[in-house]
Design an enzyme around this catalytic site. Structure first.
Site, PDB file in Angstrom:
ATOM      1  N   LYS A 112     -15.733  34.351   1.506  1.00 44.66           N
ATOM      2  CA  LYS A 112     -16.063  33.589   0.517  1.00 44.66           C
ATOM      3  C   LYS A 112     -14.765  33.123  -0.014  1.00 44.66           C
ATOM      4  O   LYS A 112     -14.575  31.692  -0.555  1.00 44.66           O
ATOM      5  CB  LYS A 112     -16.638  34.670  -0.550  1.00 44.66           C
ATOM      6  CG  LYS A 112     -16.709  33.870  -2.020  1.00 44.66           C
ATOM      7  CD  LYS A 112     -17.024  34.809  -3.089  1.00 44.66           C
ATOM      8  CE  LYS A 112     -16.168  35.760  -3.407  1.00 44.66           C
ATOM      9  NZ  LYS A 112     -16.500  36.677  -4.702  1.00 44.66           N
ATOM     10  N   ASP A 162     -20.818  33.249  -3.786  1.00 46.51           N
ATOM     11  CA  ASP A 162     -20.550  34.451  -4.761  1.00 46.51           C
ATOM     12  C   ASP A 162     -21.917  34.952  -5.354  1.00 46.51           C
ATOM     13  O   ASP A 162     -22.952  34.611  -4.804  1.00 46.51           O
ATOM     14  CB  ASP A 162     -19.750  34.201  -5.848  1.00 46.51           C
ATOM     15  CG  ASP A 162     -20.237  33.329  -7.065  1.00 46.51           C
ATOM     16  OD1 ASP A 162     -21.320  32.637  -6.637  1.00 46.51           O
ATOM     17  OD2 ASP A 162     -19.472  33.033  -7.952  1.00 46.51           O
TER      18      ASP A 162
END
Length: 235
Positions: free
Chosen positions: A137, A155
Protein backbone atom coordinates in the site's frame (compact mmCIF):
# COMPACT_ATOMS: atom_id res chain seq x y z
CA UNK A 1 -4.33 -2.99 -17.63
CA UNK A 2 -6.84 -2.43 -20.44
CA UNK A 3 -5.88 -0.29 -23.40
CA UNK A 4 -8.22 2.52 -24.45
CA UNK A 5 -9.55 0.47 -27.36
CA UNK A 6 -10.10 -2.56 -25.14
CA UNK A 7 -11.93 -0.41 -22.64
CA UNK A 8 -14.20 1.11 -25.26
CA UNK A 9 -15.33 -2.40 -26.23
CA UNK A 10 -15.69 -3.48 -22.61
CA UNK A 11 -19.46 -3.56 -22.04
CA UNK A 12 -19.75 -4.03 -18.27
CA UNK A 13 -17.57 -3.89 -15.19
CA UNK A 14 -15.76 -7.08 -14.13
CA UNK A 15 -18.36 -7.53 -11.37
CA UNK A 16 -21.26 -7.16 -13.79
CA UNK A 17 -23.02 -4.40 -11.84
CA UNK A 18 -21.97 -1.30 -13.76
CA UNK A 19 -22.01 -0.57 -17.47
CA UNK A 20 -19.03 0.97 -19.21
CA UNK A 21 -20.85 4.30 -19.35
CA UNK A 22 -21.68 4.19 -15.64
CA UNK A 23 -18.07 3.54 -14.68
CA UNK A 24 -16.92 6.39 -16.89
CA UNK A 25 -19.53 8.71 -15.38
CA UNK A 26 -18.52 7.87 -11.80
CA UNK A 27 -14.93 8.87 -12.39
CA UNK A 28 -15.87 11.79 -14.62
CA UNK A 29 -17.82 13.27 -11.71
CA UNK A 30 -14.91 12.68 -9.34
CA UNK A 31 -12.66 14.51 -11.81
CA UNK A 32 -15.05 17.46 -12.09
CA UNK A 33 -15.39 17.78 -8.32
CA UNK A 34 -11.66 17.48 -7.66
CA UNK A 35 -9.44 17.85 -10.76
CA UNK A 36 -6.21 17.68 -8.75
CA UNK A 37 -6.90 15.77 -5.52
CA UNK A 38 -4.35 15.87 -2.71
CA UNK A 39 -3.47 13.33 -0.05
CA UNK A 40 -4.56 14.22 3.48
CA UNK A 41 -1.07 13.34 4.70
CA UNK A 42 1.01 16.47 5.16
CA UNK A 43 4.53 16.41 3.73
CA UNK A 44 7.20 18.72 2.35
CA UNK A 45 8.97 16.49 -0.19
CA UNK A 46 8.97 12.88 -1.43
CA UNK A 47 11.06 11.68 1.50
CA UNK A 48 8.75 13.16 4.12
CA UNK A 49 5.76 11.67 2.31
CA UNK A 50 7.40 8.26 2.63
CA UNK A 51 8.02 8.82 6.33
CA UNK A 52 4.45 10.02 6.87
CA UNK A 53 3.08 7.01 5.01
CA UNK A 54 5.13 4.61 7.13
CA UNK A 55 3.93 6.33 10.29
CA UNK A 56 0.30 6.17 9.12
CA UNK A 57 0.13 2.36 9.16
CA UNK A 58 -2.70 1.43 11.56
CA UNK A 59 -3.04 5.10 12.48
CA UNK A 60 -5.12 8.01 11.19
CA UNK A 61 -3.75 10.73 8.93
CA UNK A 62 -4.92 13.27 11.51
CA UNK A 63 -2.82 11.70 14.28
CA UNK A 64 0.21 11.51 11.98
CA UNK A 65 -0.13 15.10 10.80
CA UNK A 66 -0.17 16.32 14.39
CA UNK A 67 3.33 14.99 15.03
CA UNK A 68 4.88 15.44 11.59
CA UNK A 69 4.11 19.16 11.36
CA UNK A 70 6.75 19.90 13.99
CA UNK A 71 9.02 17.02 12.94
CA UNK A 72 9.21 17.93 9.26
CA UNK A 73 9.89 21.56 10.13
CA UNK A 74 13.34 20.48 11.35
CA UNK A 75 13.85 17.05 9.76
CA UNK A 76 13.13 16.63 6.06
CA UNK A 77 16.03 14.56 4.67
CA UNK A 78 17.37 11.07 5.32
CA UNK A 79 20.63 12.61 6.57
CA UNK A 80 18.86 14.75 9.16
CA UNK A 81 16.70 11.82 10.26
CA UNK A 82 19.68 9.55 10.83
CA UNK A 83 21.40 12.32 12.78
CA UNK A 84 18.25 12.75 14.88
CA UNK A 85 18.39 9.07 15.84
CA UNK A 86 15.86 6.49 16.91
CA UNK A 87 15.47 7.64 20.50
CA UNK A 88 14.79 11.26 19.63
CA UNK A 89 12.45 10.29 16.80
CA UNK A 90 10.54 8.08 19.24
CA UNK A 91 9.90 11.12 21.42
CA UNK A 92 8.42 12.98 18.44
CA UNK A 93 6.03 10.17 17.41
CA UNK A 94 5.11 8.68 20.78
CA UNK A 95 1.41 9.52 20.35
CA UNK A 96 1.16 7.33 17.23
CA UNK A 97 0.40 3.65 17.54
CA UNK A 98 3.31 1.23 17.21
CA UNK A 99 5.71 4.15 17.59
CA UNK A 100 8.69 2.09 18.75
CA UNK A 101 8.74 -0.14 15.68
CA UNK A 102 7.94 2.77 13.37
CA UNK A 103 10.84 4.81 14.74
CA UNK A 104 13.15 1.86 14.15
CA UNK A 105 11.89 1.43 10.58
CA UNK A 106 12.16 5.12 9.70
CA UNK A 107 15.77 5.30 10.85
CA UNK A 108 16.59 2.04 9.07
CA UNK A 109 15.01 3.05 5.75
CA UNK A 110 16.72 6.44 5.97
CA UNK A 111 20.10 4.73 6.30
CA UNK A 112 19.35 2.48 3.34
CA UNK A 113 18.35 5.46 1.19
CA UNK A 114 21.66 7.10 2.02
CA UNK A 115 23.73 3.96 1.46
CA UNK A 116 22.09 2.63 -1.71
CA UNK A 117 20.00 5.37 -3.24
CA UNK A 118 21.98 8.55 -2.45
CA UNK A 119 18.99 9.79 -0.50
CA UNK A 120 16.56 9.45 -3.40
CA UNK A 121 13.42 7.33 -3.28
CA UNK A 122 13.41 4.27 -5.58
CA UNK A 123 10.77 4.35 -8.31
CA UNK A 124 9.80 0.67 -8.43
CA UNK A 125 7.43 -1.24 -6.17
CA UNK A 126 10.01 -3.95 -5.57
CA UNK A 127 12.68 -1.53 -4.38
CA UNK A 128 10.26 0.48 -2.26
CA UNK A 129 8.93 -2.66 -0.57
CA UNK A 130 12.49 -3.67 0.25
CA UNK A 131 12.64 -0.70 2.64
CA UNK A 132 11.78 -1.39 6.31
CA UNK A 133 8.15 -0.63 7.14
CA UNK A 134 7.09 -0.22 3.51
CA UNK A 135 4.35 -2.57 2.33
CA UNK A 136 2.49 -2.73 -0.95
CA UNK A 137 0.00 0.00 0.00
CA UNK A 138 2.73 2.47 0.96
CA UNK A 139 4.78 1.60 -2.13
CA UNK A 140 1.77 2.21 -4.38
CA UNK A 141 1.08 5.51 -2.66
CA UNK A 142 4.62 6.72 -3.36
CA UNK A 143 4.54 5.51 -6.95
CA UNK A 144 1.25 7.32 -7.53
CA UNK A 145 1.89 10.63 -5.79
CA UNK A 146 5.63 11.04 -6.29
CA UNK A 147 6.21 9.29 -9.60
CA UNK A 148 2.73 9.79 -11.11
CA UNK A 149 2.31 6.11 -11.88
CA UNK A 150 -1.23 4.68 -12.31
CA UNK A 151 -1.27 2.71 -9.08
CA UNK A 152 -3.93 2.33 -6.40
CA UNK A 153 -2.98 2.04 -2.74
CA UNK A 154 -5.88 0.07 -1.30
CA UNK A 155 -6.47 1.28 2.24
CA UNK A 156 -9.44 0.59 4.50
CA UNK A 157 -11.55 3.23 2.73
CA UNK A 158 -10.99 1.92 -0.80
CA UNK A 159 -11.41 -1.68 0.34
CA UNK A 160 -14.73 -0.82 1.98
CA UNK A 161 -16.34 1.22 -0.77
CA UNK A 162 -15.13 -1.05 -3.59
CA UNK A 163 -17.06 -3.91 -2.00
CA UNK A 164 -19.96 -1.81 -0.70
CA UNK A 165 -20.67 -0.10 -4.01
CA UNK A 166 -20.05 -3.26 -5.99
CA UNK A 167 -17.38 -1.62 -8.10
CA UNK A 168 -15.31 -4.74 -7.55
CA UNK A 169 -15.31 -7.44 -4.91
CA UNK A 170 -12.49 -9.22 -3.14
CA UNK A 171 -11.23 -10.51 0.18
CA UNK A 172 -7.75 -8.98 0.01
CA UNK A 173 -6.42 -5.51 -0.84
CA UNK A 174 -4.33 -6.92 -3.68
CA UNK A 175 -7.38 -8.47 -5.36
CA UNK A 176 -9.27 -5.18 -5.03
CA UNK A 177 -6.28 -3.30 -6.43
CA UNK A 178 -5.93 -5.56 -9.46
CA UNK A 179 -9.64 -5.46 -10.26
CA UNK A 180 -9.85 -1.68 -9.94
CA UNK A 181 -6.86 -1.23 -12.24
CA UNK A 182 -8.64 -3.37 -14.79
CA UNK A 183 -11.98 -1.61 -14.39
CA UNK A 184 -11.10 2.09 -14.21
CA UNK A 185 -10.53 3.86 -17.56
CA UNK A 186 -6.81 4.45 -18.06
CA UNK A 187 -7.28 8.20 -18.47
CA UNK A 188 -8.66 8.41 -14.91
CA UNK A 189 -6.09 6.18 -13.21
CA UNK A 190 -3.67 9.00 -12.37
CA UNK A 191 -5.98 10.36 -9.66
CA UNK A 192 -8.29 7.40 -9.04
CA UNK A 193 -6.52 6.46 -5.81
CA UNK A 194 -7.03 9.86 -4.19
CA UNK A 195 -10.60 10.19 -5.43
CA UNK A 196 -11.60 6.84 -3.94
CA UNK A 197 -9.81 7.46 -0.63
CA UNK A 198 -11.38 10.88 -0.16
CA UNK A 199 -14.82 9.60 -1.18
CA UNK A 200 -14.57 6.78 1.33
CA UNK A 201 -13.26 9.01 4.09
CA UNK A 202 -15.62 11.98 3.78
CA UNK A 203 -18.74 10.77 1.96
CA UNK A 204 -19.12 6.99 1.84
CA UNK A 205 -17.81 6.54 5.36
CA UNK A 206 -18.04 3.38 7.42
CA UNK A 207 -20.85 4.14 9.87
CA UNK A 208 -23.25 6.42 8.04
CA UNK A 209 -22.64 7.14 4.37
CA UNK A 210 -23.71 10.65 3.33
CA UNK A 211 -25.80 9.51 0.40
CA UNK A 212 -27.75 12.78 0.34
CA UNK A 213 -24.60 14.66 -0.60
CA UNK A 214 -22.96 11.98 -2.75
CA UNK A 215 -22.27 12.96 -6.35
CA UNK A 216 -22.63 9.36 -7.57
CA UNK A 217 -25.65 8.34 -5.49
CA UNK A 218 -27.91 8.02 -8.52
CA UNK A 219 -25.44 5.58 -10.11
CA UNK A 220 -24.36 3.77 -6.94
CA UNK A 221 -25.56 0.18 -6.61
CA UNK A 222 -24.94 -0.25 -2.89
CA UNK A 223 -27.59 -2.43 -1.30
CA UNK A 224 -28.51 0.05 1.43
CA UNK A 225 -28.49 3.85 1.26
CA UNK A 226 -29.06 6.44 3.95
CA UNK A 227 -30.93 8.90 1.74
CA UNK A 228 -32.98 8.68 -1.44
CA UNK A 229 -32.39 12.16 -2.83
CA UNK A 230 -29.15 12.05 -4.82
CA UNK A 231 -27.81 14.79 -7.01
CA UNK A 232 -25.20 14.91 -9.72
CA UNK A 233 -22.78 17.48 -11.05
CA UNK A 234 -23.74 19.50 -14.07
CA UNK A 235 -21.96 18.86 -17.35
Amino acid sequence: MLTMQEYISYKISPEGLYTRDEIHEIFRRFSVKSPCPQSDLKYTNPYTLLVAAVLSAQATDVSVNKVTEALFAIIDTPEAMVQLGEEALSCHIRTIGLWRNKAKNVIALSKILLEKKTGQLPNTRKDLMALPGVGRKTANLILNIVFHQPTIAVDTHIFRIANRLGLVSGHTPKIIEEKLLQMIPSYYLRHAHCWLVLHGRYVCNARKPKCNSCIISDICKAGVKTDSNPFSLAE
